[in-house]
Write an enzyme that holds these catalytic residues in place. Sequence first.
Site, mmCIF file in Angstrom:
data_model
loop_
_atom_site.group_PDB
_atom_site.id
_atom_site.type_symbol
_atom_site.label_atom_id
_atom_site.label_comp_id
_atom_site.label_asym_id
_atom_site.label_seq_id
_atom_site.Cartn_x
_atom_site.Cartn_y
_atom_site.Cartn_z
ATOM 1 C CD GLU A 15 -6.303 -6.904 -3.883
ATOM 2 O OE1 GLU A 15 -5.372 -6.533 -3.134
ATOM 3 O OE2 GLU A 15 -6.308 -6.689 -5.123
ATOM 4 C CD GLU B 298 4.781 -7.770 8.825
ATOM 5 O OE1 GLU B 298 4.310 -7.404 9.915
ATOM 6 O OE2 GLU B 298 4.434 -7.281 7.744
ATOM 7 C CG ASP C 271 4.729 -3.830 6.131
ATOM 8 O OD1 ASP C 271 4.829 -4.120 7.330
ATOM 9 O OD2 ASP C 271 3.736 -3.280 5.621
ATOM 10 C CG ASP D 292 4.138 -4.098 13.944
ATOM 11 O OD1 ASP D 292 3.913 -2.873 13.904
ATOM 12 O OD2 ASP D 292 4.363 -4.780 12.920
ATOM 13 C CG LEU E 172 1.923 -8.359 -2.556
ATOM 14 C CD1 LEU E 172 3.126 -8.482 -3.483
ATOM 15 C CD2 LEU E 172 1.945 -7.040 -1.804
ATOM 16 N NE ARG F 194 9.120 -6.276 8.648
ATOM 17 C CZ ARG F 194 8.006 -5.576 8.837
ATOM 18 N NH1 ARG F 194 7.713 -4.537 8.064
ATOM 19 N NH2 ARG F 194 7.177 -5.885 9.800
ATOM 20 C CD GLN G 77 -1.169 2.371 6.427
ATOM 21 O OE1 GLN G 77 -1.838 1.439 6.865
ATOM 22 N NE2 GLN G 77 0.024 2.675 6.908
ATOM 23 C CG HIS H 181 -0.166 -0.165 2.515
ATOM 24 N ND1 HIS H 181 -0.030 -1.392 3.128
ATOM 25 C CD2 HIS H 181 0.528 0.706 3.302
ATOM 26 C CE1 HIS H 181 0.694 -1.268 4.229
ATOM 27 N NE2 HIS H 181 1.043 0.007 4.362
#
Length: 553
Positions: free
Chosen positions: A208, A243, A201, A309, A206, A199, A169, A104
């Site tokens: 749909e 991640e 995120d 996080d 990614l 890394r 986002q 995003h």
Amino acid sequence: MTDKYWYKNAVIYELYVKGYQDSNSDGKGDFSGLITRLDYLKELGIDCIWLLPQYPTPARDDGYDIMDYFGINPEYGSIENFREFIHESHQRGIRVIADLVLNHTSDQHPWFQSALAGPSSPYFDYYVWSETPDRYSDVRVIFVDSEPSNWTYVRDIGMYYWHRFFHHQPDLNYDNPEVRARMIEVVGYWLDLGLDGFRVDAAAYLFEREGTACENLPETHLFFKELRSMMDSRYPGSILLAEVNQWPEDLAEYFGNGDEFHMAFNFPLMPRLFMAVKREDCRPVKEIMKMLPTIPESCQWAMFLRNHDELTLEMCTDEERDYMYWAYSQDRQMILNKGIRRRLAPLMENDTRKIELLHAILFTLPGSPVIYYGDEIGMGDNVYLGDRNGVRTPMQWNDNKNAGFSGSKPSQLYAPVIVDPEYNYSAVNVESQKNNPNSLLNRIKRFIRIRRSCGVFGLGTQEFLECGNPSLLAYTISYGGDTYLCAFNLSARSQCFHLDLSMYEGRVPLEVIGDTPFPVVTRSPYTLTPNPYGYFIFFLRKSQRRGDKPGGL
């Protein structure tokens, strides 16, 4: 720095540029300040720095809302400052990876601002749009505490845009080949500047597809294989760290056949380490480790205790999650989404024995350990700052003003330093610990030295040992003819354990921290009596000659 498998034995240190060292007294850390602390990181012994996002941002999600993929947050400095930081890190033998936020952008990114003009915009198809919020109805909402839906309505064009995280986002549309090409261009740009990898995120989200959870889709794996192929051909030695907060069978797929991610965080294991300590029971750890599929030889797990996080509990059953809330979040403010926003030391009630025990496990389980900045000195948190900012407070260097982080007025700091009595920066800081051989900082340094000296922990094969007492977590790690025995007492009471080590008859356990030989192994059960939260890490020496040590020790 040409070893293409360097990451398999690396110790990675995650840091927050904004929170590490302020060079210009504006209350925020920057790359110039970070450069002045590189000697500390070299002395600590880490191999690789992981940077939280360094891109321009409106800072509604602490940098994970990107406005420009090709720039540096001006609060952190310039591209030239970034280049200097990379150069100085490499000069000290430290590699650098950075966050890559592919899923995003910020709603302030020029692409999205243009897309708001509607279908006539060349960037409209950079994002995912719908005339109804009913599409992808099987998809969970991740930020359940703040977002009622994954769709947000834009009144001016009468359509909804898709977002897996905050409404500010918007998700990129990876069905658009232009988007895929632009993001591969972003990767090349930063690797050309000297980064050693990323890394990645939120790697699972990614694409749909209707009728799915829109996670772990085949198209996502194909994109990462394409990205990996480009990196292997143009930037050998650079890495991708995933991640992917998923169950083991889905998580392992991100390694592909050694042609996708080099590394992935072991999310399923992390909360079970905390369960095991609280319950004084090794079974949560053993059960999840046995569920982990075999991964390609060139790949590696990234092992961690805490990060920037919340301590995520998504990969827990409802029963396990309720137990973790009961055990580790006495204040409702500590709970965020499906997690607990606390640092390691407060989670362990500032009990150095338990903090050290968890690090001993972290540094000996198969994988590469990841340390979160400040955890090496036992920093506290501030759960009342909101969102996840309570675990992102300034690094505590000394007992001077602002903990030595900044020369600004305290009111100018991006976040207040920790002043709670138990974790006050005047007592919990680098300076107060570095000359104390028994401090947490120096104990972590010892673990790092052992880890870097013994490739067996990054490369070896693990086998759990049974002793009939669930308070003991015991296993061997073997590689290249060397075998280590690791035994951990998860209990608040001393324990006596008996292990069947008859297959190692005649070997002498050498305790690696104190370089102390223990009685020779025989066919009889081997007895160990660790203290409360105590542990042993033995090299099983093949002879009784003291010179018989594994390579590097």
